[in-house]
Write a protein that holds these residues in place. Structure first.
Motif, PDB file in Angstrom:
ATOM      1  N   ALA B  46     -12.737   4.019  15.027  1.00  0.00           N
ATOM      2  CA  ALA B  46     -14.179   3.919  15.281  1.00  0.00           C
ATOM      3  C   ALA B  46     -14.975   4.084  14.002  1.00  0.00           C
ATOM      4  O   ALA B  46     -16.003   3.435  13.813  1.00  0.00           O
ATOM      5  CB  ALA B  46     -14.607   4.972  16.300  1.00  0.00           C
ATOM      6  N   ILE B  47     -14.503   4.942  13.112  1.00  0.00           N
ATOM      7  CA  ILE B  47     -15.277   5.140  11.883  1.00  0.00           C
ATOM      8  C   ILE B  47     -14.695   4.368  10.708  1.00  0.00           C
ATOM      9  O   ILE B  47     -15.375   4.137   9.727  1.00  0.00           O
ATOM     10  CB  ILE B  47     -15.435   6.634  11.547  1.00  0.00           C
ATOM     11  CG1 ILE B  47     -14.076   7.285  11.279  1.00  0.00           C
ATOM     12  CG2 ILE B  47     -16.149   7.377  12.691  1.00  0.00           C
ATOM     13  CD1 ILE B  47     -14.221   8.666  10.670  1.00  0.00           C
ATOM     14  N   TRP B  48     -13.459   3.956  10.842  1.00  0.00           N
ATOM     15  CA  TRP B  48     -12.805   3.147   9.805  1.00  0.00           C
ATOM     16  C   TRP B  48     -12.120   1.967  10.489  1.00  0.00           C
ATOM     17  O   TRP B  48     -10.918   2.014  10.757  1.00  0.00           O
ATOM     18  CB  TRP B  48     -11.738   3.970   9.061  1.00  0.00           C
ATOM     19  CG  TRP B  48     -12.217   5.158   8.322  1.00  0.00           C
ATOM     20  CD1 TRP B  48     -12.016   6.457   8.650  1.00  0.00           C
ATOM     21  CD2 TRP B  48     -12.959   5.177   7.087  1.00  0.00           C
ATOM     22  NE1 TRP B  48     -12.580   7.294   7.707  1.00  0.00           N
ATOM     23  CE2 TRP B  48     -13.166   6.543   6.738  1.00  0.00           C
ATOM     24  CE3 TRP B  48     -13.475   4.185   6.253  1.00  0.00           C
ATOM     25  CZ2 TRP B  48     -13.863   6.921   5.593  1.00  0.00           C
ATOM     26  CZ3 TRP B  48     -14.170   4.567   5.113  1.00  0.00           C
ATOM     27  CH2 TRP B  48     -14.353   5.918   4.794  1.00  0.00           C
ATOM     28  N   PRO B  49     -12.834   0.913  10.749  1.00  0.00           N
ATOM     29  CA  PRO B  49     -12.231  -0.210  11.487  1.00  0.00           C
ATOM     30  C   PRO B  49     -10.982  -0.795  10.844  1.00  0.00           C
ATOM     31  O   PRO B  49     -10.202  -1.445  11.528  1.00  0.00           O
ATOM     32  CB  PRO B  49     -13.362  -1.243  11.530  1.00  0.00           C
ATOM     33  CG  PRO B  49     -14.618  -0.451  11.383  1.00  0.00           C
ATOM     34  CD  PRO B  49     -14.268   0.705  10.503  1.00  0.00           C
TER      35      PRO B  49
ATOM     36  N   ALA C 280     -17.774  -6.926  15.469  1.00  0.00           N
ATOM     37  CA  ALA C 280     -17.558  -8.168  14.733  1.00  0.00           C
ATOM     38  C   ALA C 280     -16.417  -8.041  13.738  1.00  0.00           C
ATOM     39  O   ALA C 280     -16.334  -7.047  13.010  1.00  0.00           O
ATOM     40  CB  ALA C 280     -18.832  -8.567  14.004  1.00  0.00           C
ATOM     41  N   PRO C 281     -15.542  -9.023  13.685  1.00  0.00           N
ATOM     42  CA  PRO C 281     -14.528  -9.047  12.621  1.00  0.00           C
ATOM     43  C   PRO C 281     -15.201  -9.035  11.240  1.00  0.00           C
ATOM     44  O   PRO C 281     -16.243  -9.661  11.048  1.00  0.00           O
ATOM     45  CB  PRO C 281     -13.806 -10.379  12.860  1.00  0.00           C
ATOM     46  CG  PRO C 281     -13.978 -10.651  14.318  1.00  0.00           C
ATOM     47  CD  PRO C 281     -15.363 -10.130  14.629  1.00  0.00           C
ATOM     48  N   ALA C 282     -14.600  -8.318  10.327  1.00  0.00           N
ATOM     49  CA  ALA C 282     -15.128  -8.218   8.963  1.00  0.00           C
ATOM     50  C   ALA C 282     -13.956  -8.279   8.004  1.00  0.00           C
ATOM     51  O   ALA C 282     -12.896  -7.718   8.292  1.00  0.00           O
ATOM     52  CB  ALA C 282     -15.886  -6.901   8.789  1.00  0.00           C
ATOM     53  N   THR C 283     -14.177  -8.930   6.887  1.00  0.00           N
ATOM     54  CA  THR C 283     -13.047  -9.052   5.953  1.00  0.00           C
ATOM     55  C   THR C 283     -12.627  -7.705   5.390  1.00  0.00           C
ATOM     56  O   THR C 283     -11.475  -7.534   4.995  1.00  0.00           O
ATOM     57  CB  THR C 283     -13.387  -9.996   4.781  1.00  0.00           C
ATOM     58  OG1 THR C 283     -14.513  -9.476   4.080  1.00  0.00           O
ATOM     59  CG2 THR C 283     -13.697 -11.397   5.281  1.00  0.00           C
ATOM     60  N   ARG C 284     -13.557  -6.740   5.347  1.00  0.00           N
ATOM     61  CA  ARG C 284     -13.163  -5.440   4.788  1.00  0.00           C
ATOM     62  C   ARG C 284     -12.130  -4.745   5.672  1.00  0.00           C
ATOM     63  O   ARG C 284     -11.485  -3.801   5.237  1.00  0.00           O
ATOM     64  CB  ARG C 284     -14.387  -4.537   4.599  1.00  0.00           C
ATOM     65  CG  ARG C 284     -15.063  -4.135   5.869  1.00  0.00           C
ATOM     66  CD  ARG C 284     -16.147  -3.080   5.658  1.00  0.00           C
ATOM     67  NE  ARG C 284     -16.767  -2.776   6.922  1.00  0.00           N
ATOM     68  CZ  ARG C 284     -17.832  -3.401   7.415  1.00  0.00           C
ATOM     69  NH1 ARG C 284     -18.439  -4.331   6.713  1.00  0.00           N
ATOM     70  NH2 ARG C 284     -18.310  -3.079   8.588  1.00  0.00           N
ATOM     71  N   MET C 285     -11.985  -5.180   6.917  1.00  0.00           N
ATOM     72  CA  MET C 285     -11.002  -4.566   7.827  1.00  0.00           C
ATOM     73  C   MET C 285      -9.571  -4.978   7.511  1.00  0.00           C
ATOM     74  O   MET C 285      -8.639  -4.365   8.043  1.00  0.00           O
ATOM     75  CB  MET C 285     -11.316  -4.967   9.275  1.00  0.00           C
ATOM     76  CG  MET C 285     -12.671  -4.538   9.771  1.00  0.00           C
ATOM     77  SD  MET C 285     -12.930  -5.165  11.475  1.00  0.00           S
ATOM     78  CE  MET C 285     -14.651  -4.674  11.737  1.00  0.00           C
ATOM     79  N   VAL C 286      -9.390  -6.005   6.727  1.00  0.00           N
ATOM     80  CA  VAL C 286      -8.045  -6.541   6.507  1.00  0.00           C
ATOM     81  C   VAL C 286      -7.695  -6.712   5.033  1.00  0.00           C
ATOM     82  O   VAL C 286      -6.575  -7.128   4.705  1.00  0.00           O
ATOM     83  CB  VAL C 286      -7.888  -7.911   7.213  1.00  0.00           C
ATOM     84  CG1 VAL C 286      -8.053  -7.759   8.736  1.00  0.00           C
ATOM     85  CG2 VAL C 286      -8.899  -8.927   6.686  1.00  0.00           C
ATOM     86  N   ARG C 287      -8.589  -6.364   4.150  1.00  0.00           N
ATOM     87  CA  ARG C 287      -8.409  -6.636   2.714  1.00  0.00           C
ATOM     88  C   ARG C 287      -7.058  -6.154   2.182  1.00  0.00           C
ATOM     89  O   ARG C 287      -6.692  -5.009   2.327  1.00  0.00           O
ATOM     90  CB  ARG C 287      -9.534  -5.940   1.937  1.00  0.00           C
ATOM     91  CG  ARG C 287      -9.598  -6.298   0.463  1.00  0.00           C
ATOM     92  CD  ARG C 287     -10.614  -5.416  -0.265  1.00  0.00           C
ATOM     93  NE  ARG C 287     -11.921  -5.501   0.349  1.00  0.00           N
ATOM     94  CZ  ARG C 287     -12.819  -4.505   0.333  1.00  0.00           C
ATOM     95  NH1 ARG C 287     -12.539  -3.361  -0.279  1.00  0.00           N
ATOM     96  NH2 ARG C 287     -13.986  -4.648   0.929  1.00  0.00           N
ATOM     97  N   GLY C 288      -6.371  -7.062   1.552  1.00  0.00           N
ATOM     98  CA  GLY C 288      -5.100  -6.701   0.927  1.00  0.00           C
ATOM     99  C   GLY C 288      -3.942  -6.576   1.899  1.00  0.00           C
ATOM    100  O   GLY C 288      -2.822  -6.292   1.477  1.00  0.00           O
ATOM    101  N   SER C 289      -4.170  -6.799   3.172  1.00  0.00           N
ATOM    102  CA  SER C 289      -3.120  -6.612   4.176  1.00  0.00           C
ATOM    103  C   SER C 289      -2.802  -7.912   4.889  1.00  0.00           C
ATOM    104  O   SER C 289      -3.522  -8.904   4.759  1.00  0.00           O
ATOM    105  CB  SER C 289      -3.557  -5.581   5.216  1.00  0.00           C
ATOM    106  OG  SER C 289      -4.389  -6.195   6.196  1.00  0.00           O
TER     107      SER C 289
END
Lengths: 345, 345, 345, 345
Positions: B46-49, C280-289
């Motif tokens: 929730a705080i770190w998607p 919403a999907p965000a690129t910061r959620m997957v960066r480098g992975s």
């Protein structure tokens, strides 16, 4: 009176483009020629889409410019090429933004720029155009050498302090940060977005070409030879230059003496501003403008101080100062065309 | 053997989150407790998607953690709050990433951190965990103080040189650049994107809190008191820290002597690397990894040199070094869980 | 069992470098050959300083690789060049990251890539390696074509919805944003930092090369021809790709039906994750992975929905998926070497 | 003639600051009052250091402004607060940059902005100030509502096409990208540098507040109700807004018809420019300026086209357009004070 007819040579580079930007709203400039060898025949809008709304002359080769029909030539050419061409022009006031006429000594030039100076006979008469310190020499000058971007920031910070003897000429240690536009629009892997973004690094350690220029001018201010330490860094911003200079205080001085001297020297300057006690110069304070901000701070090591300055490398560090020099050289109000406030955010 | 049960306190900050990131792929760590007072009751996702794909314990208050059921406590709490809580834990190995146990002297702490130290009796036994220089003290340590990010970079650059007497303890002048994650996830106008992007500025001039920590450790290396000049800058990157240190060479030394000493000292280090002659350390070389790169250069001022280092402030400067310390403290291979190569671009 | 001997061709590009990064920590891969024609003879550290800490084979010409001595060849070469070389290799499993074996139809290839296909006889046997939808075909495959980065994101978002008939095959409108690494390390003015930073723009409007690939695969899912609208944008980030797809809902469906279908399809996928309602999907959620995040939303126009997905273009969109494909093809655990959590911030 | 005395309310926000920037070089504006409730009593330089060089009135509370002594009030207050205050001013021309007077219908306002409209009696007389389409209504207007930033870009792209019937009012699908300044200087975690940099994501999917405003104005142009799809994204830039609109072509039309209509409509506009065939609008073409660039492209789906526009959200999308409206309302040359060329790089 008719407008000043200006030719801008090297209009395909960032510096040339920024000159065009400023000249477009200068009430007394008419851009009559734009040159960029590799792009001759193209329109400015084709290579700089942000000029789409503006009517501008097409690009030509620099040699194709009729210099007899212009009043001012702004040279934004690479070093050596600049002096070779500008050395042939007699008809117009020449404002050179390259490194070619900054150094007084042809031997120093040859050492740092890798070859004989193409027009050494002009070195003596060229005016070193750090405007705030060159006002008496600029009016009527035929050849004006605009300072480098780093030298501009350093000299604004230190010149009054050396002239007044508040700091020593020894052990001046300059740390510097520059945006990427400072290294031009040339195709270098080091300038690709993915190499620069989200990253910082120093470069030119111990041998950056702005060193001898800074030393030359600091020595004039100090009345003694100066050898500096200079550590520039590339930072992921388009525009902006920041220097923090560690200096040795003269006996009995503090950073407050430095602040007092800077306040005094710059009180009536339209473009150089001492910040309040404790406020650090930041490039965001001057982005897109011809302003510079300076300040002095106590260093933790006794007997030393930190003097900092921020400028926009393309404006006060280049094109803006060029126009400021033109204004003074031609007797116009010094701030003409340069009044725009910084762009923040 | 069962895994190491780890509690991470302060998991809602960037440092805490980076510890979770690293702990997730560490083969011997099992995250059994995550604490963040203001977010207690929420899930990490929730705080770190970016942790959505991972099964993690829910956040609790730090006080609610059953410390008897964990083997290692990683403290990523603000200073003072950190010592107050950690001082009450006896059951587990404590690895503190706050500033609370870095300074040996409670009076210095009080001067720089604005208040009495909450647990001064622990200062003497705390191990200062710059791993490469603390290996003999770490095994079995009960309380490990991870160095600050700037101190990590500076000490890796200078400690071997001071220990060997190749450079002097006087006039060490440190310029530093840091990414924004170093100032945390707190809501400050100064950390807003629009304030930071496309901009640089120095901060903490003359009074940054990492100064006394650097001085303490450099003094230990030099065997003499050290007073430094330290000029940090904020640069628009998420991660990365770079220092360029201007040092005075001992009689007869050159930057090549420094390079030789660094080569010797770091030849077998898994995470500290001397770059080839002339190559400048860059944060992009270490992004997202526990590596550090160092190098030495000639300064233009005779008798001086420039020593530079780059790290990722959140990894080698914080969470990565914490795990490296844990590995050594608990007898695991030092590189376990830290093998990932830098993320570039 | 000995490790898998891997050759990486095109190791001087961003994709190749990211493959090296991932392969370095893959427990079953041994990098035995690295090729990059223009850099043959150099070390990886010379062209990629972030690999300084790692022992890697020197770069050779691709033709100089002894393919009989490798088990897997990863091709990161430009299109056409890729097929020309890979078409000559018989000894190893080939995982191609170029566009050459993605399109089933040689005529379509010729139309979009500007020339005859160099190895059309291989098109039929090549497996289109969107791993999550190719698991039955990958084991033992001799030639695997890794999807393009945009196709990967779009197909993960839409394939289950088309297969189940929840959305129509008509009027699929895809908006996409990509980081700069997607366009490679080549020297183009458009990729210079100063051109890209602090700026966004669409490109390839109406004719981007990923269009036919997306259409081919969506048509397979829909069981009917598909013509898409596709609007990609360049955004000033290094890594990351985001798509928002406007789709027509089948009679009686809502975005909640789409969420249910995605939840069902991806419930057990290690790398594809449906986000909570409204997030919403965000690129910061997957960066480098190697992770992807997807979600569906109500559109304001009745009868439509928005389906979004985010990936790291260099990992799930390229090198990570290549390794995921290798894992499945060779019978290794699918997540091996790809467990690293996203790097945020 | 004396200058226009201007009050700027909400001067502590990015929009207010940009108005000050522009007003400072407008030859006919004198800034006589600056208001910002939370910062009352401070100087502009204290909260906006980039105004250090300029003499400006101190900040006051908005209620403390003597509106009888000003000619023009620029309102940069939050919605609702804006209408509450502006509704009490009778003496001056009011140019509101909030959302309060953009929607014609109080019920729609209540639905989207979460409360009763504070001054519904003013809705009918307020002029919707998309300058290029409001010139006949602006002269002498007492209350001008400046369009939102997204609506400005969309309406410039689509209004002439709907008015001429070249495109349909159905299925207008708008994709949009915005810089971070659009969400203001408020302290939100989502606006922190480390959250935004090196990342992109969509937001407000299906319910962004600019939707009803865009629909209202498109409906006026189409002469029929319009329901749009609108997908905005946050991109890591300070300034700039880009929209790509997918539209249905009327029978027999192509993107070339659209280009012809745009060329015709904007041929004599000083601030709206059709780019050459095939050239994509980019925010870097307009940064810091009041210009907009538009273009139309063929979509791959037959019968549709893509119409794109780029503006600087703080200038043409906000403060610049406010001044443009003032110029027209007060009979000044429309471009006065807005001539500055874009800042690139």
């Amino acid at each position: 009176m008719s407008k000043i007819r200006a030719a801008i040579l090297g209009a395909s580079g960032y510096t040339g483009a920024d000159l065009v930007r400023l000249a477009l709203t200068h009430p007394e400039i008419e851009i009559t020629a734009l040159a960029a060898g590799s792009k001759a025949g193209q329109s400015m809008a084709a290579i700089w889409p942000h000029f789409t709304p503006y009517a501008l002359p097409p690009l030509t080769a620099a040699e194709a410019v009729d210099f007899a029909a212009v009043d001012v030539v702004f040279g934004c050419l690479p070093h050596a090429a600049s002096a070779r061409l500008l050395g042939t022009i007699n008809e117009a006031t020449i404002i050179d933004l390259s490194a070619d006429f900054r150094l007084r000594d042809a031997a120093t030039y040859a050492e740092w720029y890798g070859g004989e100076h193409p027009a050494p006979h002009l070195l003596e008469s060229a005016v070193y155009g750090l405007t705030e310190f060159a006002r008496s020499e600029l009016p009527g000058a035929q050849l004006i050498a605009c300072p480098g971007c780093y030298p501009t920031a350093v000299l604004l910070a230190l010149t009054p302090l050396l002239e007044s003897g508040l700091i020593g000429a020894e052990r001046i240690t300059i740390n510097a940060l520059s945006g990427v536009s400072g290294s031009g629009r040339g195709l270098k892997e080091a300038n690709l977005f993915a190499e620069v973004a989200e990253a910082v690094h120093p470069y030119g350690l111990g041998h950056h070409r702005h060193m001898p220029e800074i030393e030359q001018q600091l020595a004039l201010a100090a009345g003694a030879p100066v050898t500096i330490s200079f550590t520039p860094h590339l930072v992921p911003i388009n525009r902006g230059e920041l220097v923090t200079c560690i200096v040795e205080l003269a006996e009995g001085q503090t950073h407050l003496s430095l602040r007092a001297a800077l306040a005094d020297r710059y009180a009536h300057e339209p473009f150089v501003h001492l910040l309040p006690e404790g406020q650090a110069p930041a490039t965001r304070m001057v982005r897109g403008s011809n302003h510079a901000v300076v300040n002095a701070f106590a260093d933790r090591i006794p007997g030393r101080a930190i003097v900092a300055a921020a400028i926009d490398n393309l404006v006060k560090g280049s094109s803006g100062q060029a126009i400021q020099n033109m204004n003074v050289a031609l007797g116009l109000p010094e701030t003409m065309g340069l009044e725009a406030a910084p762009l923040f955010p």
